[in-house]
Design a protein around this motif. Structure first.
Motif, PDB file in Angstrom:
ATOM      1  N   PHE A 113       0.829  -1.205   0.000  1.00  0.00           N
ATOM      2  CA  PHE A 113       0.000   0.000   0.000  1.00  0.00           C
ATOM      3  C   PHE A 113       0.864   1.255   0.000  1.00  0.00           C
ATOM      4  N   GLY A 114       1.983   1.226   0.723  1.00  0.00           N
ATOM      5  CA  GLY A 114       2.899   2.354   0.666  1.00  0.00           C
ATOM      6  C   GLY A 114       3.451   2.546  -0.735  1.00  0.00           C
ATOM      7  N   ALA A 115       3.728   1.432  -1.429  1.00  0.00           N
ATOM      8  CA  ALA A 115       4.214   1.507  -2.803  1.00  0.00           C
ATOM      9  C   ALA A 115       3.154   2.094  -3.730  1.00  0.00           C
ATOM     10  N   PHE A 116       1.860   1.778  -3.496  1.00  0.00           N
ATOM     11  CA  PHE A 116       0.790   2.373  -4.291  1.00  0.00           C
ATOM     12  C   PHE A 116       0.791   3.895  -4.149  1.00  0.00           C
ATOM     13  N   VAL A 117       0.952   4.380  -2.921  1.00  0.00           N
ATOM     14  CA  VAL A 117       0.952   5.823  -2.693  1.00  0.00           C
ATOM     15  C   VAL A 117       2.129   6.474  -3.408  1.00  0.00           C
ATOM     16  N   ILE A 118       3.324   5.954  -3.185  1.00  0.00           N
ATOM     17  CA  ILE A 118       4.524   6.545  -3.775  1.00  0.00           C
ATOM     18  C   ILE A 118       4.505   6.403  -5.299  1.00  0.00           C
ATOM     19  N   GLY A 119       4.146   5.209  -5.791  1.00  0.00           N
ATOM     20  CA  GLY A 119       4.124   4.986  -7.228  1.00  0.00           C
ATOM     21  C   GLY A 119       3.122   5.867  -7.945  1.00  0.00           C
ATOM     22  N   THR A 120       1.956   6.067  -7.352  1.00  0.00           N
ATOM     23  CA  THR A 120       0.960   6.944  -7.964  1.00  0.00           C
ATOM     24  C   THR A 120       1.436   8.386  -7.977  1.00  0.00           C
ATOM     25  N   ALA A 121       2.063   8.822  -6.885  1.00  0.00           N
ATOM     26  CA  ALA A 121       2.585  10.191  -6.827  1.00  0.00           C
ATOM     27  C   ALA A 121       3.645  10.418  -7.899  1.00  0.00           C
ATOM     28  N   LEU A 122       4.433   9.403  -8.208  1.00  0.00           N
ATOM     29  CA  LEU A 122       5.499   9.541  -9.200  1.00  0.00           C
ATOM     30  C   LEU A 122       4.957   9.757 -10.607  1.00  0.00           C
ATOM     31  N   THR A 123       3.688   9.454 -10.853  1.00  0.00           N
ATOM     32  CA  THR A 123       3.130   9.536 -12.208  1.00  0.00           C
ATOM     33  C   THR A 123       2.307  10.791 -12.447  1.00  0.00           C
ATOM     34  N   SER A 124       2.262  11.695 -11.493  1.00  0.00           N
ATOM     35  CA  SER A 124       1.370  12.855 -11.617  1.00  0.00           C
ATOM     36  C   SER A 124       2.022  13.993 -12.388  1.00  0.00           C
ATOM     37  N   THR A 125       1.185  14.858 -12.929  1.00  0.00           N
ATOM     38  CA  THR A 125       1.611  16.043 -13.680  1.00  0.00           C
ATOM     39  C   THR A 125       0.836  17.249 -13.155  1.00  0.00           C
ATOM     40  N   THR A 126       1.441  18.427 -13.215  1.00  0.00           N
ATOM     41  CA  THR A 126       0.723  19.634 -12.830  1.00  0.00           C
ATOM     42  C   THR A 126       0.566  20.551 -14.039  1.00  0.00           C
ATOM     43  N   LEU A 127      -0.591  20.469 -14.701  1.00  0.00           N
ATOM     44  CA  LEU A 127      -0.858  21.336 -15.837  1.00  0.00           C
ATOM     45  C   LEU A 127      -0.920  22.803 -15.430  1.00  0.00           C
ATOM     46  N   GLY A 128      -1.319  23.051 -14.179  1.00  0.00           N
ATOM     47  CA  GLY A 128      -1.456  24.426 -13.705  1.00  0.00           C
ATOM     48  C   GLY A 128      -0.153  25.200 -13.713  1.00  0.00           C
ATOM     49  N   THR A 129       0.981  24.502 -13.640  1.00  0.00           N
ATOM     50  CA  THR A 129       2.287  25.156 -13.705  1.00  0.00           C
ATOM     51  C   THR A 129       2.803  25.233 -15.133  1.00  0.00           C
ATOM     52  N   VAL A 130       2.537  24.213 -15.919  1.00  0.00           N
ATOM     53  CA  VAL A 130       3.098  24.118 -17.266  1.00  0.00           C
ATOM     54  C   VAL A 130       2.342  24.978 -18.275  1.00  0.00           C
ATOM     55  N   LEU A 131       1.015  24.917 -18.258  1.00  0.00           N
ATOM     56  CA  LEU A 131       0.227  25.608 -19.283  1.00  0.00           C
ATOM     57  C   LEU A 131       0.425  27.116 -19.294  1.00  0.00           C
ATOM     58  N   PRO A 132       0.501  27.792 -18.123  1.00  0.00           N
ATOM     59  CA  PRO A 132       0.739  29.242 -18.183  1.00  0.00           C
ATOM     60  C   PRO A 132       2.038  29.610 -18.888  1.00  0.00           C
TER      61      PRO A 132
END
Length: 412
Positions: A113-132
């Motif tokens: 379950f700890g690996a699920f949390v860390i692994g999911t976090a590793l795959t995220s993107t923040t469009l709010g920073t990139v698109l501007p």
């Protein structure tokens, strides 16, 4: 400290953050969120000890997180991310998730379950920073901007789905069934949103846009509350409801009141980015376990380690599956941009800590690495692309995209 004093300090930090961005902007571009979290750390218990959140502040911070995910859902223009580009982006994220969970098993010492949390976090993107950044350079509506939107949208939507499935506290099969039911209701809501709205909706929106009535803004808040409540009823994470509400709001406003949709969104953004979202980030800084990060050499070493994993786990599949009409520089820049993350990392680690799935030092290392990614990856991506010119697509590639979009439109 009493609640009023803490709230005053948090709002003071929210006001100070854009002033610091302005003061440092001539030398280096530091994202606003970095200052908001940093100011929270400074006033938090590990540094000055001035602020300690209570129940009211925590509730407002939760609303800020919901508003942040809502606005992320609104940003996604699904009409621009169809065809081969969308298929490539949909393939890249599951590959990244599998790789992320596999590598996270090493960090979490076999804790699934700890690996699920860390692994999911590793795959995220923040469009709010990139698109501007792409909007400021005039590339958002070009070919490169369209590809960024596709891969970034999946990088935001995928982790939200994964959180609903893997971190709901239920068995995966039960969570999948509830998620399917939620999806069916959401699909029905999308069908309703795509239907023509009665003329009075647009007239009432325009008539109350500058009065105390604010019909459209109240309607958006009702829609957000309904989707949050629906997610809660199904036992899913509220982030899923907030994201779905953002998508629905975009469809409703663009169909029902296209002339006023921009101004309505501006008012909602003012509510979110002017109050709730910065409050969430400052509280994140206050609750940031700086002591664990600084006094544990292992946790401190994890920061550059996680930063590298963000790039390898998410950026690697994106680079390999990027559309073929992009040259190497654009593919590398695409990998860097999509590896930029922070909001969802904060949200996912907060859930992980609350459910005691990961330790606070691991969460601090992940958030610290995500903060560095926001500072470093977009700047490196801009330098990799040189002048920022997008490699032109070939006529065949353009015709292929157009034909795929027309076929999908006919299917609808």
């Amino acid at each position: 400290m009493s609640h009023p004093g803490t709230l005053v300090l948090i709002l003071a930090a929210a006001v100070l953050a854009p002033l610091l961005v302005h003061a440092t902007g001539r030398r280096v571009r530091v994202p606003l969120v970095i200052f908001e979290i940093a100011l929270g750390i400074v006033m938090g218990p590990d540094v000055l000890g001035w602020a300690r959140p209570d129940d009211v502040v925590d509730t407002l911070a939760d609303l800020g997180l919901s508003m942040l995910i809502f606005l992320a859902g609104y940003e996604i223009d699904f009409a621009a991310v169809r065809g081969d580009t969308l298929r490539r982006s949909l393939w890249s994220w599951p590959i990244a998730l599998v790789a992320g969970i596999a590598l996270a098993l090493l960090v979490s010492r076999g804790d699934v379950f700890g690996a699920f949390v860390i692994g999911t976090a590793l795959t995220s993107t923040t469009l709010g920073t990139v698109l501007p950044m792409l909007r400021d350079s005039g590339e958002l509506r070009g070919r490169f901007g369209t590809v960024i939107s596709a891969f970034g949208a999946v990088g935001e939507f995928g982790p939200v789905i994964a959180v609903a499935l893997l971190l709901s506290g239920r068995r995966p099969a039960e969570s999948a069934a509830l998620l399917a039911a939620f999806g069916a209701i959401t699909a029905a809501a999308v069908f309703w949103a795509l239907r023509p709205r009665p003329p009075w909706f647009a007239r009432l929106t325009e008539r109350t846009l500058h009065t105390s009535g604010q019909f459209a803004v109240r309607f958006v808040m009702l829609l957000l509350a309904c989707m949050l409540g629906l997610a809660e009823v199904f036992g899913l994470d509220v982030l899923l409801g907030a994201f779905a509400a953002g998508v629905l709001t975009r469809l409703v406003l663009l169909r029902a009141a296209p002339a006023s949709s921009g101004e309505v969104l501006g008012k909602v953004e003012a509510m979110g980015f002017g109050f709730l979202v910065p409050l969430f980030y400052v509280v994140t800084g206050i609750e940031f376990d700086l002591d664990a990060l600084l006094h544990d050499p292992g946790a401190l070493l994890l920061v550059p380690g996680f930063l590298l994993l963000f790039l390898l786990v998410h950026g690697g599949p994106v680079y390999l599956l990027a559309p073929r009409d992009l040259d190497r520089r654009d593919r590398a820049a695409l990998a860097l941009f999509t590896s930029t993350c922070l909001p969802l990392v904060v949200a996912i680690t907060t859930i992980g800590v609350d459910q005691e799935l990961i330790a606070t030092d691991q969460a601090a290392s992940l958030v610290g690495a995500a903060m560095v990614s926001v500072l470093v990856f977009p700047l490196v991506a801009a330098r990799v692309r040189g002048t920022g010119r997008t490699a032109p697509a070939t006529d065949g590639a353009e015709e292929s995209e157009e034909s795929e979009e027309s076929e999908e439109s006919e299917a609808w």
